[in-house]
Motif scaffolding. Structure first.
Motif, PDB file in Angstrom:
ATOM      1  N   HIS A  60      24.397  11.841  75.909  1.00 42.05           N
ATOM      2  CA  HIS A  60      23.967  11.650  74.521  1.00 42.05           C
ATOM      3  C   HIS A  60      23.248  10.316  74.374  1.00 42.05           C
ATOM      4  O   HIS A  60      23.172   9.535  75.322  1.00 42.05           O
ATOM      5  CB  HIS A  60      25.157  11.746  73.559  1.00 42.05           C
ATOM      6  N   PRO A  96      20.091  15.590  75.820  1.00 43.74           N
ATOM      7  CA  PRO A  96      19.711  15.974  74.462  1.00 43.74           C
ATOM      8  C   PRO A  96      18.436  15.244  74.047  1.00 43.74           C
ATOM      9  O   PRO A  96      18.169  14.125  74.501  1.00 43.74           O
ATOM     10  CB  PRO A  96      20.919  15.519  73.620  1.00 43.74           C
ATOM     11  N   PRO A 123      21.335  22.671  71.720  1.00 48.39           N
ATOM     12  CA  PRO A 123      22.630  22.585  71.026  1.00 48.39           C
ATOM     13  C   PRO A 123      23.477  23.832  71.243  1.00 48.39           C
ATOM     14  O   PRO A 123      24.238  24.235  70.362  1.00 48.39           O
ATOM     15  CB  PRO A 123      22.211  22.419  69.561  1.00 48.39           C
ATOM     16  N   THR A 124      23.338  24.471  72.392  1.00 51.49           N
ATOM     17  CA  THR A 124      24.112  25.652  72.776  1.00 51.49           C
ATOM     18  C   THR A 124      24.453  25.516  74.249  1.00 51.49           C
ATOM     19  O   THR A 124      23.838  24.718  74.959  1.00 51.49           O
ATOM     20  CB  THR A 124      23.300  26.944  72.564  1.00 51.49           C
ATOM     21  N   THR A 137      26.237  23.019  80.779  1.00 48.13           N
ATOM     22  CA  THR A 137      26.515  22.086  79.692  1.00 48.13           C
ATOM     23  C   THR A 137      27.102  22.821  78.495  1.00 48.13           C
ATOM     24  O   THR A 137      26.840  24.003  78.289  1.00 48.13           O
ATOM     25  CB  THR A 137      25.256  21.331  79.259  1.00 48.13           C
ATOM     26  N   PRO A 139      28.026  22.033  74.265  1.00 51.50           N
ATOM     27  CA  PRO A 139      28.022  21.072  73.153  1.00 51.50           C
ATOM     28  C   PRO A 139      29.441  20.672  72.782  1.00 51.50           C
ATOM     29  O   PRO A 139      30.330  21.521  72.715  1.00 51.50           O
ATOM     30  CB  PRO A 139      27.327  21.843  72.027  1.00 51.50           C
ATOM     31  N   PRO A 145      24.263  14.521  68.711  1.00 50.76           N
ATOM     32  CA  PRO A 145      24.308  15.658  69.640  1.00 50.76           C
ATOM     33  C   PRO A 145      24.750  15.217  71.037  1.00 50.76           C
ATOM     34  O   PRO A 145      24.249  14.230  71.583  1.00 50.76           O
ATOM     35  CB  PRO A 145      22.858  16.153  69.636  1.00 50.76           C
ATOM     36  N   HIS A 146      25.685  15.960  71.601  1.00 51.70           N
ATOM     37  CA  HIS A 146      26.383  15.542  72.815  1.00 51.70           C
ATOM     38  C   HIS A 146      26.603  16.746  73.715  1.00 51.70           C
ATOM     39  O   HIS A 146      27.031  17.800  73.262  1.00 51.70           O
ATOM     40  CB  HIS A 146      27.728  14.914  72.427  1.00 51.70           C
ATOM     41  N   ALA A 147      26.340  16.571  75.013  1.00 50.98           N
ATOM     42  CA  ALA A 147      26.529  17.647  75.990  1.00 50.98           C
ATOM     43  C   ALA A 147      27.639  17.296  76.963  1.00 50.98           C
ATOM     44  O   ALA A 147      27.563  16.276  77.666  1.00 50.98           O
ATOM     45  CB  ALA A 147      25.227  17.895  76.761  1.00 50.98           C
TER      46      ALA A 147
END
Length: 259
Positions: A60, A96, A123-124, A137, A139, A145-147
């Motif tokens: 992120h 992201p 974001p999926t 990955t 979310p 937004p963070h993976a």
């Protein structure tokens, strides 16, 4: 070699002599970096002269996880081999979209896209082939937004929560992992009004237990906190091996003491 080198362990900002979040995964000669927070790049150079790495994954856009991506960009942008008749390929970068904007703001003249082959993480949930590794990955909850990251290859399953809060998805991300790297920013028992975007050490342990992970590596410690307390709290919820990350620690796959 198949191993993980800890480049940095601090959340928010680095303590004296330490660095913010960062890891180097080596798998049969392939070198992948997980996060490059403040002060991680000099440590990376000790293992990868000139910043020669094969791929980078950033969870992120907070600078304690991505600031030294700028240093890696500069090192590769001005490297002598970029002027060769056949310049080196761009480094695959998975992150992201916010990471690019944040780091590019520090690079007014050097375009990150000239050094990195950028692969935005959606974001999926997503899957990618990265050299010999499969990158999955997920979310995860955070302030941006963070993976969450899962890396698999023959003889290796590694998961990394980054700086995310507790979430049921962590059990999927770290399912059966040889090593689960989990941010443990907070200490003590959870309470009403907790920030859902950060994880406690005990929550990291509980996530590792639900996932059936073999080992738990705690990281992202708040500067000044007693790390032995975090380890003790995680051991209260996870029956496997709990390790407090420290700079330059190397963990191998399989563990060096296996068998």
């Amino acid at each position: 070699m198949r191993g993980l080198t800890v480049l940095g362990t601090c959340g928010a900002w680095p303590e004296a002599g330490r660095s913010a979040s960062g890891f180097l995964l080596e798998y049969d000669g392939f070198r992948l970096v997980l996060d490059l927070g403040y002060a991680t790049f000099p440590r990376l150079l000790e293992h990868c002269p000139g910043g020669r790495v094969d791929a980078v994954v950033i969870t992120h856009e907070h600078p304690d996880h991505c600031a030294d991506l700028s240093a890696l960009c500069r090192a590769r942008y001005f490297a002598a081999d970029r002027g060769a008749q056949v310049p080196p390929p761009r480094i695959p970068l998975y992150c992201p979209p916010g990471v690019i904007g944040r780091v590019q703001a520090m690079e007014p003249t050097e375009d990150l896209a000239e050094v990195f082959g950028i692969h935005p993480l959606p974001p999926t949930p997503s899957s990618h082939r990265v050299g010999p590794l499969r990158l999955d990955t997920e979310p995860l909850p955070h302030h941006v937004p963070h993976a969450g990251v899962r890396l698999t290859a023959p003889g290796l399953t590694l998961a990394y929560s980054g700086d995310a809060g507790p979430d049921p998805a962590l059990a999927r991300l770290a399912a059966g992992a040889d090593l689960f790297i989990a941010g443990a920013t907070l200490q003590g028992a959870s309470a009403e009004g907790d920030d859902p975007h950060l994880m406690r050490a005990a929550e990291a342990g509980a996530s590792a237990a639900r996932a059936g992970a073999a080992r738990l590596l705690l990281t992202h410690f708040w500067p000044g906190d007693d790390r032995s307390r975090s380890t003790a709290e995680a051991r209260g919820t996870f029956p496997g091996e709990v390790i407090a990350a420290t700079e330059d620690l190397v963990l191998t796959f399989p563990p060096a003491d296996a068998g």
